[in-house]
Design a protein around this motif. Structure first.
Motif, PDB file in Angstrom:
ATOM      1  N   ALA A 119      -5.982   7.302   3.423  1.00 28.50           N
ATOM      2  CA  ALA A 119      -4.625   7.713   3.043  1.00 28.50           C
ATOM      3  C   ALA A 119      -4.170   8.864   3.931  1.00 28.50           C
ATOM      4  N   LYS A 120      -5.082   9.794   4.178  1.00 29.57           N
ATOM      5  CA  LYS A 120      -4.776  10.959   5.006  1.00 29.57           C
ATOM      6  C   LYS A 120      -4.422  10.529   6.422  1.00 29.57           C
ATOM      7  N   LYS A 121      -5.087   9.478   6.883  1.00 28.65           N
ATOM      8  CA  LYS A 121      -4.888   8.995   8.243  1.00 28.65           C
ATOM      9  C   LYS A 121      -3.570   8.237   8.393  1.00 28.65           C
ATOM     10  N   VAL A 141      -4.534   0.303   1.525  1.00 28.61           N
ATOM     11  CA  VAL A 141      -4.931  -0.783   2.421  1.00 28.61           C
ATOM     12  C   VAL A 141      -4.725  -0.307   3.857  1.00 28.61           C
ATOM     13  N   ASP A 142      -5.698  -0.596   4.714  1.00 20.92           N
ATOM     14  CA  ASP A 142      -5.648  -0.149   6.107  1.00 20.92           C
ATOM     15  C   ASP A 142      -4.664  -1.012   6.898  1.00 20.92           C
ATOM     16  N   ILE A 143      -3.454  -0.512   7.085  1.00 26.09           N
ATOM     17  CA  ILE A 143      -2.399  -1.311   7.722  1.00 26.09           C
ATOM     18  C   ILE A 143      -2.761  -1.662   9.168  1.00 26.09           C
ATOM     19  N   SER A 144      -3.207  -0.678   9.961  1.00 25.06           N
ATOM     20  CA  SER A 144      -3.447  -1.000  11.380  1.00 25.06           C
ATOM     21  C   SER A 144      -4.570  -2.011  11.548  1.00 25.06           C
ATOM     22  N   THR A 189       0.828  -1.211   0.000  1.00 21.33           N
ATOM     23  CA  THR A 189       0.000   0.000   0.000  1.00 21.33           C
ATOM     24  C   THR A 189       0.860   1.258   0.000  1.00 21.33           C
ATOM     25  N   PRO A 190       0.625   2.249  -0.862  1.00 13.75           N
ATOM     26  CA  PRO A 190      -0.357   2.209  -1.935  1.00 13.75           C
ATOM     27  C   PRO A 190      -0.010   1.094  -2.914  1.00 13.75           C
ATOM     28  N   TYR A 234      -4.977   8.715  -7.781  1.00 14.49           N
ATOM     29  CA  TYR A 234      -3.986   9.335  -6.891  1.00 14.49           C
ATOM     30  C   TYR A 234      -4.641   9.523  -5.517  1.00 14.49           C
ATOM     31  N   PRO A 235      -4.013   8.998  -4.460  1.00 14.56           N
ATOM     32  CA  PRO A 235      -4.634   9.042  -3.131  1.00 14.56           C
ATOM     33  C   PRO A 235      -4.903  10.464  -2.643  1.00 14.56           C
ATOM     34  N   GLY A 236      -4.230  11.449  -3.234  1.00 18.92           N
ATOM     35  CA  GLY A 236      -4.413  12.835  -2.807  1.00 18.92           C
ATOM     36  C   GLY A 236      -5.629  13.501  -3.429  1.00 18.92           C
ATOM     37  N   LEU A 237      -6.311  12.808  -4.341  1.00 20.09           N
ATOM     38  CA  LEU A 237      -7.525  13.377  -4.946  1.00 20.09           C
ATOM     39  C   LEU A 237      -8.728  13.046  -4.064  1.00 20.09           C
ATOM     40  N   GLU A 238      -9.624  14.018  -3.924  1.00 23.14           N
ATOM     41  CA  GLU A 238     -10.807  13.743  -3.101  1.00 23.14           C
ATOM     42  C   GLU A 238     -11.680  12.672  -3.729  1.00 23.14           C
TER      43      GLU A 238
END
Ligand SMILES: *Cc1c(COP(=O)(O)O)cnc(C)c1O
Length: 378
Positions: A286-288, A151-154, A142-143, A274-278
Motif C-alpha cells: 500500500a505504501k508503495k 492488489v499489486d496493480i503494476s 484495490t483497496p 486499514y492499509p495504514g496499520l502495520e
C-alpha cells in the motif's frame, strides 16, 4: 503541473462568450447547425455536452489519461467497459469486489455468455493460473471493498500485458489523489464519481479514463449508442467536487488513521482492516502504490454476529448509517446485509467477510467527535 493544481485547472479554461471562471451548466438537448453536420463540435447532447466535456478533461488530467468518458453512474461506466466483450470472452476479477460490480458481472453479463473467474488477487499467482486463451480482461479493485485488501496493480498489469489482456482498475476507493493506476501500467481506470470525486453525497456518476485508443473508441461508441450519460447538472456537481479533492482526501486519510489506531486498541473489536496499520498484511505494498492509505476502514466485533453489528450501528450519532462512501460526512454500514447483500452468504464467508464486519467511510469532521461517537456506541 502538480496534482493539487491540476485538480483545479486540468483541461479547464474560462468560458468563451462571457469569461465565466466555472463552466456553465449547458442545459440543452441539442445544438444548432449552420448546415447539415456543420457545428461547433456538438450536435446532440447524448453524444456530448460542454459541461460534461470539462469534467472529462479534468478527470483525464488527474489520472494521466489521454481521454475520459463520463457516465450516469459507476455501474453505467462498468457496463460500457464490459460491452466491448463478446460471448465466450473471459474476465478475471478480484474476489473481494463491490457488490454491485459482482451483480453486474454475474447477473447481466454471465447470461450473455461472458465468463468470470473471481480470484484472490493478493496472490498474483492466482491471476496467472486463471488465464485462458479466451481471457480478455482483468478487473482489479484495490483497496478492495469492504476488506481493504491491496492488489499489486503494476504486477498484474504486467501479467496482463504479456498475455495481451486489458487490465482495468476500479479506483473509486483510492481516488486519483492517492493512486494512479495508468501510471502503474494499467490500461483502464474507472470511477464511481458518486464517491470521493463528487465528495458531497449529492450526485451519482461514473467515469472511465484511458490512453488506449481502441478502448476510448468503444467508450465513445457506447456513449452514443447506449447513452448512459450524466446530465449537465450532475457533471457540474462532480466537477465542482473535484476541485477540493486533495484537501478533503488529506483530512479523511488523517482521520481514518487516527480512528484505525484507536479501534485496534479497543477491547471490543476483533480485527481492524486499514492499509495504514502495520498489522495490515499488504501495508508495505500500500505504501508503495498509494500516496496515502485512504479514508475507508472496516472492523469486526469480538461478538461476531449481525445483531451485535446492528446494535452498534443503531447507536452512533455522528456516523450516519448509510450505504455509499467518500463524502465529507462520516458514514457507517454493514456490508453483509447492505452493500454485499446480493453476494450469497457462503461466497461472502469464503472471501473472509464476517457477519459483524462494520465498514466506515471516514469524513472530514473533527476526529475527537468521531472517536467519542464510536466509543459510546460500543
Ligand atoms: C459505488 C461503487 C461503484 C458503483 O458506482 P455507482 O455510482 O453507485 O453506480 C463501483 N465500484 C465501487 C468500488 C463503488 O464503491
Amino acid at each position: 503541473m502538480k496534482f493539487n493544481t491540476k485538480a483545479i485547472h486540468a483541461g479547464q479554461a474560462p468560458e468563451k462568450t462571457t469569461g465565466a471562471v466555472m463552466p456553465p451548466i449547458f442545459q440543452t438537448s441539442t445544438y444548432v447547425q449552420s448546415a447539415p453536420n456543420e457545428h461547433q463540435g456538438y450536435d446532440y447532447a447524448r453524444v456530448g455536452n460542454p459541461t460534461r466535456t470539462a469534467l472529462e478533461k479534468l478527470i483525464a488530467g488527474l489520472e494521466g489519461a489521454d481521454e475520459c468518458a463520463c457516465f450516469a453512474s459507476g455501474c453505467a461506466a462498468m457496463d460500457a467497459i464490459l460491452k466491448s466483450l463478446r460471448p465466450g470472452d473471459h474476465v478475471i476479477a478480484t474476489n473481494d469486489l463491490y457488490g454491485g460490480s459482482y451483480r453486474l458481472f454475474t447477473q447481466v453479463f454471465e447470461p450473455y455468455g461472458i465468463e468470470f473467474s473471481f480470484v484472490d488477487m493478493t496472490d498474483t499467482g492466482n491471476v496467472r493460473e486463471a488465464i485462458r486463451s479466451e481471457t480478455k480482461m482483468i478487473w482489479i479493485e484495490t483497496p478492495t471493498n469492504p476488506l481493504l485488501r491491496i492488489v499489486d496493480i503494476s504486477k498484474i498489469a504486467e501479467i496482463a500485458k504479456k498475455n495481451s489482456i486489458l487490465s482495468a482498475v476500479d479506483n473509486t476507493f483510492a481516488s486519483p489523489y492517492l493512486q494512479r493506476p495508468l501510471e502503474l501500467g494499467a490500461d483502464i481506470v474507472m470511477h464511481s464519481t458518486t464517491k470521493y470525486l463528487g465528495g458531497h453525497s449529492d450526485v451519482i456518476g461514473g467515469a472511465v479514463a484511458t490512453s488506449n485508443q481502441e478502448v476510448i473508441e468503444n467508450l465513445r461508441f457506447q456513449v452514443k449508442t447506449t447513452g448512459g450519460v450524466p446530465g449537465p447538472m450532475d457533471s457540474y456537481l462532480v466537477l465542482r467536487g473535484i476541485k477540493t479533492l486533495h484537501v478533503r482526501m488529506d483530512r479523511s486519510v488523517k482521520n481514518a488513521q487516527t480512528i484505525a489506531d484507536h479501534l485496534e486498541n479497543h477491547p471490543q473489536t476483533d480485527k481492524v482492516y486499514y492499509p495504514g496499520l502495520e498489522s495490515h498484511p499488504q501495508h508495505t505494498l500500500a505504501k508503495k502504490q498509494m500516496s496515502g492509505f485512504g479514508g475507508m476502514l472496516s472492523f469486526t466485533l469480538k461478538e461476531d454476529t449481525q445483531e451485535s453489528a446492528s446494535r452498534f450501528m443503531s447507536r452512533t450519532k455522528v456516523f450516519a448509517l448509510a450505504e455509499s462512501l467518500g463524502g465529507v460526512e462520516s458514514l457507517i454500514s454493514h456490508p453483509a446485509s447492505m452493500t454485499h447483500g446480493s453476494i450469497p452468504a457462503e461466497v461472502r464467508r469464503k472471501t473472509g467477510l464476517k457477519d459483524s464486519l462494520i465498514r466506515v467511510s471516514v469524513g472530514i469532521e473533527d476526529v475527537d467527535d468521531l472517536i467519542e461517537d464510536l466509543n459510546q456506541a460500543f
